[in-house]
Enzyme design. Structure first.
Site, short mmCIF file in Angstrom:
data_model
loop_
_atom_site.label_atom_id
_atom_site.label_comp_id
_atom_site.label_asym_id
_atom_site.label_seq_id
_atom_site.Cartn_x
_atom_site.Cartn_y
_atom_site.Cartn_z
N TYR A 1 -1.61 -0.40 11.19
CA TYR A 1 -1.85 -1.06 9.90
C TYR A 1 -0.65 -0.84 8.96
O TYR A 1 -0.04 -1.79 8.47
CB TYR A 1 -3.13 -0.52 9.23
CG TYR A 1 -3.22 -0.85 7.76
CD1 TYR A 1 -3.32 -2.16 7.30
CD2 TYR A 1 -3.18 0.17 6.79
CE1 TYR A 1 -3.38 -2.47 5.95
CE2 TYR A 1 -3.25 -0.12 5.43
CZ TYR A 1 -3.34 -1.44 5.02
OH TYR A 1 -3.39 -1.73 3.67
N LYS B 1 2.30 -3.42 7.42
CA LYS B 1 2.49 -3.60 5.97
C LYS B 1 3.94 -3.28 5.61
O LYS B 1 4.54 -3.93 4.76
CB LYS B 1 1.53 -2.71 5.17
CG LYS B 1 0.07 -3.09 5.28
CD LYS B 1 -0.26 -4.46 4.72
CE LYS B 1 -0.16 -4.53 3.21
NZ LYS B 1 -0.60 -5.88 2.71
N THR C 1 0.82 -1.21 0.00
CA THR C 1 0.00 0.00 0.00
C THR C 1 0.85 1.26 0.00
O THR C 1 1.99 1.25 0.50
CB THR C 1 -0.91 0.00 1.26
OG1 THR C 1 -1.43 1.29 1.46
CG2 THR C 1 -0.15 -0.40 2.52
N ASP C 2 0.27 2.36 -0.50
CA ASP C 2 0.97 3.66 -0.45
C ASP C 2 1.15 4.14 0.99
O ASP C 2 1.97 5.03 1.25
CB ASP C 2 0.23 4.72 -1.29
CG ASP C 2 -1.22 4.97 -0.87
OD1 ASP C 2 -1.71 4.30 0.06
OD2 ASP C 2 -1.87 5.84 -1.50
N GLU C 3 0.39 3.54 1.93
CA GLU C 3 0.47 4.02 3.32
C GLU C 3 1.83 3.74 3.96
O GLU C 3 2.15 4.30 4.99
CB GLU C 3 -0.67 3.41 4.14
CG GLU C 3 -2.03 3.83 3.60
CD GLU C 3 -3.18 3.56 4.55
OE1 GLU C 3 -2.99 3.64 5.76
OE2 GLU C 3 -4.28 3.28 4.04
#
Ligand SMILES: NC(=O)c1ccc[n+]([C@@H]2O[C@H](COP(=O)([O-])OP(=O)(O)OC[C@H]3O[C@@H](n4cnc5c(N)ncnc54)[C@H](O)[C@@H]3O)[C@@H](O)[C@H]2O)c1
Length: 331
Positions: free
Chosen positions: A143, A147, A119-121
């Protein structure tokens, strides 16, 4: 290709499975724990064309049974909701990190290509400009931290053991079959029910929206053409403030604009995500769906598929919603 798709009963995984069957004629095994977000219904119409294994990625025996005969592993399986990671990070650590480790070991043992869906997060928030794959990793929620930990583990298996491992990092996805706790389906279903539209803080947080089929193709593209040991960003064509997204949903559903309600912001809420996808575009991938078109298809899908969301809105999700927003959900 013979693929093991972990988390294939979720929102993006099930879209990927459909595309692989139709576009590539792949032989697909799905391994999924069927958490609250994973549903057999997401694979409606294709269950007879795949092998479905009910099990967890952190369970070595389940993984060993599912992986036999496969050429590659694509891992979607994750706990994915930031708000839930703030109230209970443990499951995120178990699935997102320990589970990834078990899959990497299986890939190593069988000499398989491995693609981690990320993810971009992992990059954190950016005020201006866009993240490239060389940007520092600065996750801010449990989260995104889990990741990021998984991504680093994936790279370590390439560097240490020579595993053919790749990462594809997507921006915010939307489309059919997304669990209604996420912004777009939450707003669509509340708007259709005439329920309040809870917007965090001032609603000015910016997200880079990617239609789920475009991400599914980007993941397939990375799997086929990416270099092992590399990450590829896969971002959508448009960036919008949350409030703008909600306004477009109000227009498409005909809901009353007075339903918008600003609620207490999420702790540590990242302000803006933005991805440069030039590296994946150089491999030949392009997003095909503009936000306006994708959103109107998505609203239509939720209108047409009450059978899919009615059981969700009347089940455990109601309790979650009430705990989280301090008010009951209209059904
Ligand atoms: N939704 C987004 O906007 C977005 C954007 C970029 C990347 N991603 C990543 O894409 C992947 C899929 O996201 P999604 O939105 O489809 O999530 P989702 O929550 O809809 O689906 C997750 C799936 O994983 C399964 N699962 C959860 N824990 C498991 C475990 N321990 N073992 C086996 N299966 C398990 C669930 O049952 C479910 O089917 C995730 O890795 C997520 O981090 C999501």
């Amino acid at each position: 290709m013979r693929l093991l798709v972990c988390g294939g009963a979720g929102f993006i995984g099930s879209t990927f499975v459909r595309r692989r069957l139709v576009d590539h004629g792949d032989d697909v095994t799905v391994l999924d724990k069927l958490t609250y977000a994973g549903r057999r219904e997401n694979l409606d119409g294709v269950l007879d064309d795949i092998r479905f294994v009910h099990g967890a990625i952190e369970d070595q025996a389940a993984v060993a049974g599912a992986v036999s005969g496969c050429d590659a592993i694509v891992n979607f399986a994750a706990e994915t909701h930031v708000d839930r990671s703030i109230s209970g990070p443990e499951e995120f650590i178990m699935t997102n990190m320990q589970g990834t480790h078990v899959l990497l070991e299986a890939a190593r043992e069988h000499g398989l290509r491995y693609l981690q869906v990320s993810t971009d997060e992992v990059y954190g928030s950016i005020d201006s400009g866009s993240f490239t794959e060389d940007s520092p990793l600065q996750p801010s929620s449990p989260y995104s931290a889990t990741k990021t930990g998984a991504d680093l583990l994936v790279f370590s298996y390439f560097h240490t053991y020579g595993l053919e491992a790749l990462i594809c990092r997507g921006s915010n996805n939307y489309g059919p079959r997304q669990y209604p706790e996420k912004l777009i389906p939450l707003m669509i279903l509340n708007a259709l029910a005439g329920d309040s539209l809870p917007v965090y803080g001032d609603g000015r947080n910016v997200r880079n929206w990617l239609y789920v089929d475009d991400f599914a193709r980007g993941i397939g593209h990375t799997l086929a053409h990416g270099q092992p040991g590399e990450a590829y960003n896969c971002g959508g064509p448009e960036e919008l403030e949350n409030l703008e997204v909600v306004q477009r949903i109000i227009e498409l559903t005909g809901a009353d604009p007075a339903l918008v309600e600003h609620v207490t912001d999420r702790p540590g809420h990242d302000r803006r995500y933005s991805l440069s996808s030039d590296k994946l575009k150089r491999l030949g991938w392009e997003p095909q769906v503009r936000f306006g078109e994708g959103l109107s298809q998505t609203v239509q899908w939720y209108r047409d598929n009450a059978w899919w969301w009615e059981p969700v809105r009347s089940g455990d999700y109601r309790d979650y919603y009430e705990r989280h927003y301090g008010r009951a959900l209209k059904v």
